[in-house]
Design a protein around this motif. Structure first.
Motif, PDB file in Angstrom:
ATOM      1  N   LEU A  66       0.800  -1.231  -0.141  1.00  0.00           N
ATOM      2  CA  LEU A  66      -0.119   0.065   0.007  1.00  0.00           C
ATOM      3  C   LEU A  66       1.004   1.312  -0.020  1.00  0.00           C
ATOM      4  CD1 LEU A  66      -2.980  -1.167   2.504  1.00  0.00           C
ATOM      5  CD2 LEU A  66      -3.209  -0.330  -0.039  1.00  0.00           C
ATOM      6  N   THR A  67       1.994   1.223   0.570  1.00  0.00           N
ATOM      7  CA  THR A  67       2.914   2.302   0.636  1.00  0.00           C
ATOM      8  C   THR A  67       3.397   2.658  -0.741  1.00  0.00           C
ATOM      9  OG1 THR A  67       3.661   1.870   3.060  1.00  0.00           O
ATOM     10  CG2 THR A  67       5.027   3.346   1.677  1.00  0.00           C
ATOM     11  N   LEU A  68       3.759   1.612  -1.504  1.00  0.00           N
ATOM     12  CA  LEU A  68       4.082   1.753  -2.884  1.00  0.00           C
ATOM     13  C   LEU A  68       3.132   2.368  -3.624  1.00  0.00           C
ATOM     14  CD1 LEU A  68       6.247  -1.442  -3.212  1.00  0.00           C
ATOM     15  CD2 LEU A  68       7.048   0.651  -2.902  1.00  0.00           C
ATOM     16  N   TYR A  69       1.761   1.967  -3.473  1.00  0.00           N
ATOM     17  CA  TYR A  69       0.857   2.145  -4.309  1.00  0.00           C
ATOM     18  C   TYR A  69       0.445   3.859  -4.132  1.00  0.00           C
ATOM     19  CZ  TYR A  69      -4.031   2.937  -5.716  1.00  0.00           C
ATOM     20  OH  TYR A  69      -5.261   3.418  -6.475  1.00  0.00           O
ATOM     21  N   LEU A  70       0.391   4.092  -2.657  1.00  0.00           N
ATOM     22  CA  LEU A  70       0.157   5.484  -2.470  1.00  0.00           C
ATOM     23  C   LEU A  70       1.289   6.438  -2.751  1.00  0.00           C
ATOM     24  CD1 LEU A  70      -1.660   4.704   1.063  1.00  0.00           C
ATOM     25  CD2 LEU A  70      -2.693   5.601  -0.791  1.00  0.00           C
ATOM     26  N   ASP A  71       2.449   6.026  -2.905  1.00  0.00           N
ATOM     27  CA  ASP A  71       3.584   6.780  -3.377  1.00  0.00           C
ATOM     28  C   ASP A  71       3.104   7.405  -4.836  1.00  0.00           C
ATOM     29  OD1 ASP A  71       5.098   6.564  -1.145  1.00  0.00           O
ATOM     30  OD2 ASP A  71       6.471   5.288  -2.148  1.00  0.00           O
ATOM     31  N   THR A  72       2.367   6.616  -5.510  1.00  0.00           N
ATOM     32  CA  THR A  72       1.965   7.080  -6.932  1.00  0.00           C
ATOM     33  C   THR A  72       0.463   7.488  -7.015  1.00  0.00           C
ATOM     34  OG1 THR A  72       1.728   4.591  -7.600  1.00  0.00           O
ATOM     35  CG2 THR A  72       3.916   5.623  -8.019  1.00  0.00           C
ATOM     36  N   HIS A  73      -0.083   7.177  -6.132  1.00  0.00           N
ATOM     37  CA  HIS A  73      -1.688   7.418  -6.087  1.00  0.00           C
ATOM     38  C   HIS A  73      -2.049   8.217  -4.778  1.00  0.00           C
ATOM     39  CE1 HIS A  73      -1.151   4.239  -9.057  1.00  0.00           C
ATOM     40  NE2 HIS A  73      -2.235   4.650  -9.649  1.00  0.00           N
ATOM     41  N   PRO A  74      -1.314   9.437  -4.362  1.00  0.00           N
ATOM     42  CA  PRO A  74      -1.517   9.794  -2.918  1.00  0.00           C
ATOM     43  C   PRO A  74      -2.989  10.428  -2.704  1.00  0.00           C
ATOM     44  CG  PRO A  74      -0.411  11.501  -4.601  1.00  0.00           C
ATOM     45  CD  PRO A  74      -0.414  10.150  -5.272  1.00  0.00           C
ATOM     46  N   ASP A  75      -3.828  10.521  -3.784  1.00  0.00           N
ATOM     47  CA  ASP A  75      -5.201  10.970  -3.550  1.00  0.00           C
ATOM     48  C   ASP A  75      -6.274   9.884  -3.355  1.00  0.00           C
ATOM     49  OD1 ASP A  75      -4.468  13.685  -3.434  1.00  0.00           O
ATOM     50  OD2 ASP A  75      -4.335  13.597  -5.749  1.00  0.00           O
ATOM     51  N   ASP A  76      -5.863   8.686  -3.394  1.00  0.00           N
ATOM     52  CA  ASP A  76      -6.816   7.549  -3.218  1.00  0.00           C
ATOM     53  C   ASP A  76      -7.259   7.370  -1.970  1.00  0.00           C
ATOM     54  OD1 ASP A  76      -7.954   5.176  -3.175  1.00  0.00           O
ATOM     55  OD2 ASP A  76      -7.015   4.339  -4.817  1.00  0.00           O
ATOM     56  N   TYR A  77      -8.455   7.673  -1.569  1.00  0.00           N
ATOM     57  CA  TYR A  77      -8.818   7.911  -0.277  1.00  0.00           C
ATOM     58  C   TYR A  77      -9.197   6.526   0.225  1.00  0.00           C
ATOM     59  CZ  TYR A  77     -12.134   9.167   3.716  1.00  0.00           C
ATOM     60  OH  TYR A  77     -12.513   8.990   4.979  1.00  0.00           O
ATOM     61  N   ASN A  78      -9.661   5.590  -0.346  1.00  0.00           N
ATOM     62  CA  ASN A  78     -10.157   4.402  -0.061  1.00  0.00           C
ATOM     63  C   ASN A  78      -8.694   3.432   0.214  1.00  0.00           C
ATOM     64  OD1 ASN A  78     -12.774   4.295  -0.228  1.00  0.00           O
ATOM     65  ND2 ASN A  78     -12.879   3.924  -2.584  1.00  0.00           N
ATOM     66  N   ALA A  79      -7.417   3.718  -0.553  1.00  0.00           N
ATOM     67  CA  ALA A  79      -6.236   2.999  -0.124  1.00  0.00           C
ATOM     68  C   ALA A  79      -5.865   3.696   1.136  1.00  0.00           C
ATOM     69  CB  ALA A  79      -5.489   3.214  -1.269  1.00  0.00           C
ATOM     70  N   ILE A  80      -5.950   4.902   1.475  1.00  0.00           N
ATOM     71  CA  ILE A  80      -5.505   5.463   2.512  1.00  0.00           C
ATOM     72  C   ILE A  80      -6.240   4.967   3.806  1.00  0.00           C
ATOM     73  CG2 ILE A  80      -5.299   7.630   3.991  1.00  0.00           C
ATOM     74  CD1 ILE A  80      -4.895   8.995   1.266  1.00  0.00           C
ATOM     75  N   GLN A  81      -7.357   4.772   3.522  1.00  0.00           N
ATOM     76  CA  GLN A  81      -8.234   4.302   4.766  1.00  0.00           C
ATOM     77  C   GLN A  81      -7.866   2.645   4.808  1.00  0.00           C
ATOM     78  OE1 GLN A  81     -12.555   4.863   3.399  1.00  0.00           O
ATOM     79  NE2 GLN A  81     -12.743   5.791   5.389  1.00  0.00           N
ATOM     80  N   GLN A  82      -7.672   2.206   3.952  1.00  0.00           N
ATOM     81  CA  GLN A  82      -7.032   0.747   4.134  1.00  0.00           C
ATOM     82  C   GLN A  82      -5.753   0.596   4.839  1.00  0.00           C
ATOM     83  OE1 GLN A  82      -6.840  -1.676   0.435  1.00  0.00           O
ATOM     84  NE2 GLN A  82      -6.403  -3.379   1.364  1.00  0.00           N
ATOM     85  N   PHE A  83      -4.674   1.521   4.372  1.00  0.00           N
ATOM     86  CA  PHE A  83      -3.543   1.624   4.863  1.00  0.00           C
ATOM     87  C   PHE A  83      -3.524   1.684   6.553  1.00  0.00           C
ATOM     88  CE2 PHE A  83      -0.047   4.148   6.630  1.00  0.00           C
ATOM     89  CZ  PHE A  83       1.155   3.239   5.977  1.00  0.00           C
ATOM     90  N   ASN A  84      -4.628   2.977   6.683  1.00  0.00           N
ATOM     91  CA  ASN A  84      -4.440   3.257   8.241  1.00  0.00           C
ATOM     92  C   ASN A  84      -5.219   1.978   8.930  1.00  0.00           C
ATOM     93  OD1 ASN A  84      -3.478   5.710   7.937  1.00  0.00           O
ATOM     94  ND2 ASN A  84      -5.363   6.725   7.724  1.00  0.00           N
ATOM     95  N   ASP A  85      -6.245   1.471   8.354  1.00  0.00           N
ATOM     96  CA  ASP A  85      -6.667  -0.063   9.100  1.00  0.00           C
ATOM     97  C   ASP A  85      -5.663  -1.075   9.229  1.00  0.00           C
ATOM     98  OD1 ASP A  85      -9.141   1.225   9.377  1.00  0.00           O
ATOM     99  OD2 ASP A  85     -10.144   0.256   7.467  1.00  0.00           O
ATOM    100  N   CYS A  86      -4.926  -1.211   8.310  1.00  0.00           N
ATOM    101  CA  CYS A  86      -4.133  -2.140   8.388  1.00  0.00           C
ATOM    102  C   CYS A  86      -2.756  -1.729   9.194  1.00  0.00           C
ATOM    103  CB  CYS A  86      -3.033  -2.414   6.910  1.00  0.00           C
ATOM    104  SG  CYS A  86      -4.340  -3.344   5.989  1.00  0.00           S
ATOM    105  N   ALA A  87      -2.397  -0.480   9.412  1.00  0.00           N
ATOM    106  CA  ALA A  87      -1.623  -0.092  10.399  1.00  0.00           C
ATOM    107  C   ALA A  87      -1.977  -0.417  11.781  1.00  0.00           C
ATOM    108  CB  ALA A  87      -1.177   1.481  10.124  1.00  0.00           C
TER     109      ALA A  87
END
Length: 87
Positions: free
Chosen positions: A26-47
């Motif tokens: 998810l970190t790698l994905y978010l490096d190239t898609h920083p505005d993907d709200y769902n991925a950020i939520q998923q990242f925070n849940d996984c963290a």
């Protein structure tokens, strides 16, 4: 060292490795898609899940991380084996 640990040790360690792998991806994905709200939520849940699993592991089996990220029991138990990378 060939100290046999209970099955829960290996199961919990595998869960930690899996969720941390998801966090890396998810970190790698978010490096190239920083505005993907769902991925950020998923990242925070996984963290949160990773933090919870690591706390559970340390309560049952001892320190997992170094440099102030984990506490030691008394007496100093950093030398207790096996280390996570030894299994």
């Amino acid at each position: 060292m060939n100290k046999q640990m209970p099955p829960e040790f290996y199961e919990l360690l595998e869960e930690i490795q899996a969720i941390d792998f998801v966090l890396v991806e998810l970190t790698l994905y978010l490096d190239t898609h920083p505005d993907d709200y769902n991925a950020i939520q998923q990242f925070n849940d996984c963290a949160k899940q990773s933090k919870h699993l690591k706390k559970q592991y340390e309560q049952q089996f001892g320190p997992l991380r170094q440099y102030g990220m984990s506490y030691s029991g008394y007496p100093w138990n950093w030398g207790d084996a096996p280390w996570p990378w030894q299994v």
